[in-house]
Design a protein around this motif. Structure first.
Motif, mmCIF file in Angstrom:
data_model
loop_
_atom_site.group_PDB
_atom_site.id
_atom_site.type_symbol
_atom_site.label_atom_id
_atom_site.label_comp_id
_atom_site.label_asym_id
_atom_site.label_seq_id
_atom_site.Cartn_x
_atom_site.Cartn_y
_atom_site.Cartn_z
ATOM 1 N N SER A 90 -3.798 -11.233 -5.424
ATOM 2 C CA SER A 90 -4.417 -10.016 -5.922
ATOM 3 C C SER A 90 -3.506 -8.838 -5.579
ATOM 4 O O SER A 90 -2.324 -9.019 -5.292
ATOM 5 C CB SER A 90 -5.807 -9.847 -5.299
ATOM 6 N N THR A 91 -4.061 -7.645 -5.590
ATOM 7 C CA THR A 91 -3.276 -6.437 -5.335
ATOM 8 C C THR A 91 -3.187 -6.132 -3.846
ATOM 9 O O THR A 91 -3.912 -6.692 -3.021
ATOM 10 C CB THR A 91 -3.912 -5.237 -6.052
ATOM 11 N N ILE A 92 -2.272 -5.218 -3.530
ATOM 12 C CA ILE A 92 -2.136 -4.687 -2.184
ATOM 13 C C ILE A 92 -2.762 -3.294 -2.166
ATOM 14 O O ILE A 92 -2.484 -2.457 -3.036
ATOM 15 C CB ILE A 92 -0.652 -4.593 -1.761
ATOM 16 N N ALA A 93 -3.613 -3.057 -1.195
ATOM 17 C CA ALA A 93 -4.269 -1.755 -1.056
ATOM 18 C C ALA A 93 -3.935 -1.172 0.314
ATOM 19 O O ALA A 93 -3.270 -1.817 1.139
ATOM 20 C CB ALA A 93 -5.783 -1.904 -1.227
ATOM 21 N N ALA A 94 -4.363 0.051 0.568
ATOM 22 C CA ALA A 94 -4.174 0.696 1.873
ATOM 23 C C ALA A 94 -5.524 1.216 2.337
ATOM 24 O O ALA A 94 -5.717 2.400 2.575
ATOM 25 C CB ALA A 94 -3.159 1.830 1.779
ATOM 26 N N ASN A 95 -6.472 0.281 2.467
ATOM 27 C CA ASN A 95 -7.865 0.678 2.654
ATOM 28 C C ASN A 95 -8.550 0.061 3.873
ATOM 29 O O ASN A 95 -9.771 0.105 3.983
ATOM 30 C CB ASN A 95 -8.671 0.328 1.397
ATOM 31 N N SER A 96 -7.779 -0.525 4.792
ATOM 32 C CA SER A 96 -8.399 -1.208 5.933
ATOM 33 C C SER A 96 -8.318 -0.352 7.191
ATOM 34 O O SER A 96 -7.231 0.063 7.609
ATOM 35 C CB SER A 96 -7.713 -2.553 6.191
ATOM 36 N N ALA A 175 1.707 4.620 -0.691
ATOM 37 C CA ALA A 175 0.262 4.451 -0.848
ATOM 38 C C ALA A 175 -0.259 5.681 -1.587
ATOM 39 O O ALA A 175 -0.546 6.713 -0.972
ATOM 40 C CB ALA A 175 -0.404 4.307 0.504
ATOM 41 N N LYS A 176 -0.332 5.603 -2.907
ATOM 42 C CA LYS A 176 -0.768 6.750 -3.704
ATOM 43 C C LYS A 176 -2.209 7.129 -3.388
ATOM 44 O O LYS A 176 -2.580 8.307 -3.423
ATOM 45 C CB LYS A 176 -0.629 6.436 -5.194
ATOM 46 N N SER A 177 -3.004 6.108 -3.132
ATOM 47 C CA SER A 177 -4.382 6.306 -2.687
ATOM 48 C C SER A 177 -4.722 5.117 -1.806
ATOM 49 O O SER A 177 -3.891 4.238 -1.581
ATOM 50 C CB SER A 177 -5.338 6.394 -3.884
ATOM 51 N N GLU A 178 -5.945 5.066 -1.330
ATOM 52 C CA GLU A 178 -6.329 3.917 -0.517
ATOM 53 C C GLU A 178 -6.378 2.635 -1.338
ATOM 54 O O GLU A 178 -6.291 1.540 -0.786
ATOM 55 C CB GLU A 178 -7.687 4.171 0.148
ATOM 56 N N ASP A 179 -6.487 2.751 -2.644
ATOM 57 C CA ASP A 179 -6.640 1.566 -3.491
ATOM 58 C C ASP A 179 -5.388 1.222 -4.289
ATOM 59 O O ASP A 179 -5.324 0.140 -4.878
ATOM 60 C CB ASP A 179 -7.803 1.773 -4.470
ATOM 61 N N ILE A 180 -4.417 2.123 -4.330
ATOM 62 C CA ILE A 180 -3.240 1.894 -5.178
ATOM 63 C C ILE A 180 -1.966 2.057 -4.351
ATOM 64 O O ILE A 180 -1.701 3.132 -3.797
ATOM 65 C CB ILE A 180 -3.210 2.870 -6.374
ATOM 66 N N VAL A 181 -1.197 0.973 -4.301
ATOM 67 C CA VAL A 181 0.107 0.995 -3.637
ATOM 68 C C VAL A 181 1.153 0.617 -4.679
ATOM 69 O O VAL A 181 1.021 -0.399 -5.373
ATOM 70 C CB VAL A 181 0.154 -0.001 -2.455
ATOM 71 N N THR A 182 2.189 1.453 -4.801
ATOM 72 C CA THR A 182 3.234 1.241 -5.800
ATOM 73 C C THR A 182 4.603 1.320 -5.140
ATOM 74 O O THR A 182 4.737 1.710 -3.984
ATOM 75 C CB THR A 182 3.141 2.298 -6.915
#
Length: 513
Positions: A90-96, A175-182
């Motif tokens: 799945s995707t990588i997020a920055a939300n933990s 980490a553009k947001s907690e849910d989107i890493v690019t």
């Protein structure tokens, strides 16, 4: 003439026949060695273990970022950890808010500062769809390539503060947001907390320092000379002379699968087979026997440095191929050394870990490995190691029973689990005389396989233990493990930690054989 079953002659003949059959069964099952083996392990020599020889890693750049190192990345902009959603695929997020399994990544080292990141479910982080602007970072690849390779750039003043650059597009992870890493941050990210391309790198667990880590850490070119220097100096002929004059009669030599393979697969380097040949020659010169032990099979059987693993993943037994490849290694070693006067035994595998390696898998491998040894030697003993963490020390008895010259190997340490914490010296000694002796007795019978304490050490997890304490502890183990029908082997001959070094223990009067 028909024999009368009630006659004394018939009874005598029947007794003679039964005695003959029992004798044959007993000989086939035990075939005791002419002399019980009192051996020492040559650990840290042909299979690297960094805790034995830490200086071997001194000249590796970024030596804290070796293969298998587990890292976690916290975004300074969001104060949250990068996370592989669902553990992978799945995707990588920055939300933990807290770091656990999904937030921990295992490094695969590509160069001094380039790495691939393996997630919990074994996929690798990479750029989705070729990494166009705004494309999310995902963990879907089962094998890494350029799109899954990143450079870690460390802050010179604070090396745990990092930028992560994608190799495929030369842009930084953000980490553009907690849910989107690019991976589309261009220019210089800076080191301010507000920068979305700054991460704090934390380390999790113990780092691996095995053969894969040292050779891949240096790179094949540099590793060849480093390892050759190590092999030529760590164990030398004088050590074999010392072993012989100290009352020992054998060496147990841990080996890795790469030693038997030609050409040697990268990142491992060639040359260790020549060193092993030399060891056999030294053993013959000093009247010593060799117990050859496969510590590192082609696919790791435990998570230890000594298993040759890249990242601590246990793969032995996961497919039939992993078993077949390991049997091939045993076949190569057996064919090479079967004619040596020094070869006493072949250990099929060291410390397979339960429950990751099932008893069924191990039984299939042991049966095939035993046959491989027997194709080349009818006399070499075949050693089957008990599984780590198994609660049934006798689980291999049915498999080993009835096979010629089989040995069951157990390892006894009083300090590698929390169960021995806060014990006194006397409690440790009592445990040897009671629990260890009882367990060893269950493995040692007149008609079954032989028993072997393949690893033990006179080290204590006791604060302020003095020289006399260590001497008493060593004597207790020598007495109890001396009851093993095949013998014992101390771990190890040389070690930077003195009580783990049998040479140091003998030279300083702690142990007398």
């Amino acid at each position: 003439m028909k024999a009368n079953r009630n006659s004394p002659v018939f009874s005598w003949l029947l007794l003679l026949l039964l005695s003959h059959l029992c004798l044959r069964i007993n000989v086939q099952s035990t075939e005791m060695p002419s002399v019980q083996f009192k051996a020492v392990n040559l650990g840290g020599w042909l299979v690297t273990e960094g805790w034995i020889t830490p200086s071997l890693f001194d000249r590796i750049y970024n030596s804290d970022l070796l293969d298998g190192t587990q890292v976690q990345f916290m975004s300074t902009a969001w104060g949250k950890y990068l996370c592989a959603e669902k553990g992978g695929a799945s995707t990588i997020a920055a939300n933990s808010s807290k770091a656990s399994d999904w937030e921990t990544f295992k490094l695969w080292r590509v160069s001094d500062d380039q790495f691939q990141f393996r997630v919990f479910n074994k996929q690798f982080i990479g750029l989705d769809g070729g990494g166009g602007p705004g494309s999310p970072i995902v963990a879907v690849a089962t094998m890494p390539g350029e799109s899954e390779t990143f450079q870690i750039i460390r802050n010179p003043g604070n090396p745990n503060r990092v930028h992560i650059k994608a190799l495929s597009n030369e842009m930084f992870l953000q980490a553009k947001s907690e849910d989107i890493v690019t991976a589309d941050f261009g220019g210089e990210p800076g080191w301010e907390d507000s920068s979305k391309a700054v991460f704090v790198m934390n380390f999790f667990g113990n780092s691996l320092q095995g053969e894969y880590q040292v050779t891949n850490g240096y790179g094949t070119g540099r590793a060849a000379q480093v390892m050759q220097d190590h092999w030529n100096t760590f164990i030398v002929e004088d050590d074999f002379a010392f072993i012989a004059k100290s009352g020992l009669n054998a060496v147990r030599i841990p080996v890795g699968w790469w030693t038997a393979t030609n050409p040697t697969p990268a990142p491992f380097v060639a040359g260790s087979l020549d060193v092993l040949d030399r060891a056999f020659s030294w053993a013959e010169n000093y009247g010593l026997k060799v117990i050859l032990d496969l510590h590192a099979p082609p696919y790791s059987q435990n998570r230890g440095d000594h298993s040759g693993t890249r990242d601590g993943t246990i793969e032995f037994g996961s497919t039939q191929e992993t078993i077949d490849k390991t049997v091939e290694v045993i076949e190569l070693f057996s064919a090479r050394y079967a004619s040596s006067e020094s070869l006493a035994a072949v250990g099929l595998i060291n410390e397979p870990s339960a429950p990751a390696v099932s008893l069924d898998v191990l039984a299939r491998y042991y049966e095939a490995g035993y046959a491989a040894v027997r194709r080349h030697s009818p006399t070499a003993y075949v050693i089957m190691s008990n599984r780590l963490h198994s609660t049934t020390p006798t689980e291999l008895l049915p498999l080993a029973n009835g096979r010629s010259r089989t040995v069951i190997d157990v390892h006894y340490y009083n300090l590698l689990s929390s169960g021995f914490n806060n014990w006194t010296v006397q409690q440790n000694i009592d445990y040897i005389y009671q629990t260890r002796a009882s367990e060893l007795n269950t493995l040692t019978s007149a008609s079954g396989p032989l028993s072997f304490v393949g690893e033990w050490v006179a080290e204590l997890n006791v604060t302020n233990a003095g020289p006399e304490d260590y001497k008493r502890f060593a004597r207790a183990q020598l007495e109890v493990y001396g009851r093993a029908s095949f013998g014992w082997a101390y771990w190890t001959l040389k070690n930077v930690n003195p009580h783990w070094s049998l040479r140091w223990m003998i030279e300083n009067g702690y142990i007398t054989i």
